[in-house]
Design an enzyme around this catalytic site. Structure first.
Site, PDB file in Angstrom:
ATOM      1  CD  GLU A 144      -9.715 -13.203  -0.169  1.00 38.70           C
ATOM      2  OE1 GLU A 144      -9.998 -12.666   0.926  1.00 38.70           O
ATOM      3  OE2 GLU A 144      -8.581 -13.608  -0.471  1.00 38.70           O
ATOM      4  CG  ASP A 160      -5.782 -10.979   8.027  1.00 37.94           C
ATOM      5  OD1 ASP A 160      -5.797 -10.834   6.783  1.00 37.94           O
ATOM      6  OD2 ASP A 160      -6.487 -11.831   8.619  1.00 37.94           O
ATOM      7  CG  ASP A 168      -8.325  -7.541   7.859  1.00 40.50           C
ATOM      8  OD1 ASP A 168      -9.528  -7.315   7.659  1.00 40.50           O
ATOM      9  OD2 ASP A 168      -7.605  -8.194   7.084  1.00 40.50           O
TER      10      ASP A 168
END
Ligand code: KIV
Length: 274
Positions: A174, A43, A82
């Site tokens: 992440e 995204d 995503d």
């Protein structure tokens, strides 16, 4: 063609998995030729390509559009797509949204957050599932490192185990400390794919605009491997200079009519003007 077991086998033999984002057909083709293992249509398309201010603005239709483009450019590559914000609020909605991404060409769907019940529902419905913990751009107001305290790290570790027990095929980590990413990578069965998570994960992912030097901002987790933005700017500026100076197009770029056709056309044009 690769499938989830290809990457599980890579984890088991310690071969690093190379993942990079792509959002369009030519970039996907170039990435396959460069030898990547997986393309992520993230995204991140929203801020990197579509000019949106936030990942939350990305729609399911945007994702399907870009996944389909990547699939056309790279018919054989394993694609993770995503699920955008608010398209997986319930297991049923997650399955319906995943069908849209699957029909567009995704092999695997990714969602953010610790929701093992979604993994179970999606896996039962036949989807490969990539989970995403640490910084969750769709859910965190501020984009900052996660899991810095023992308590926060323990929570992420616990969530990673729960997602793994539910059957995830991959886990993106992440902006988490390397020590935590290493511990999770060791503890779970699914391959971990890190971004800003240090060197111990089973694979790495970067946003193509960041690694190619298109993004203006510098990020600590990124390394620029090119200056594509500067090269593109220089090419367009040179073109503009040539057009203004009458240097482009040159004789070599022009097409001509045959003599007979030109004469016939001239007669027709004159008649039209009369
Ligand atoms: O959307 C994306 O590109 C991502 C990566 C940052 C992992 O989720």
């Amino acid at each position: 063609m690769s499938n989830a077991s290809t990457f599980l086998a890579m984890k088991r033999r310690g071969a690093k998995i190379v993942v990079v984002t792509a959002y369009d057909a030519p970039t996907a083709r170039i990435e396959v030729e460069a030898g990547v293992d997986i393309i992520l249509v993230g995204d991140s398309v929203g801020v990197n390509i579509l000019g949106y201010a936030h990942e939350r603005e990305v729609t399911l239709a945007d994702m399907a559009h870009h996944i389909a483009a990547v699939r056309r450019g790279a018919p054989e590559i394993y694609i993770i797509g995503d699920l955008p914000y608010a398209t997986y609020d319930t297991p049923r909605q997650a399955i319906e949204s995943s069908r849209v991404l699957g029909e567009a060409g995704a092999d695997c769907v990714k969602f953010e957050g610790a929701q093992p019940e979604l993994v179970r529902a999606l896996a039962t419905a036949g989807f490969d599932v990539c989970c995403h913990l640490g910084l969750e751009s769709q859910h965190h107001e501020v984009k900052r490192r996660q899991g810095k305290t023992a308590e926060a790290a323990a929570k992420l570790f616990h969530d990673a185990l729960a997602l793994d027990a539910a059957g995830q095929n991959f886990l993106v980590l992440e902006l988490v400390p390397q020590e935590l990413a290493a511990r999770i990578t060791e503890a779970i069965g699914a391959p971990t794919i890190g971004i800003g998570a240090g060197a111990a994960t089973d694979g790495q992912v970067l946003v193509v605009n960041d690694l190619a030097g298109i993004t203006e901002r510098e990020f600590k987790h990124n390394r620029r491997y090119g200056a594509v933005g500067a090269a593109l700017g220089a090419a367009v500026a040179a073109y503009a200079r040539d057009v203004r100076a009458g240097l482009f197009p040159a004789e070599a770029h022009a097409f001509h009519m045959g003599e007979e056709e030109r004469a016939a056309f001239e007669r027709a044009a004159r008649a039209d003007e009369a």
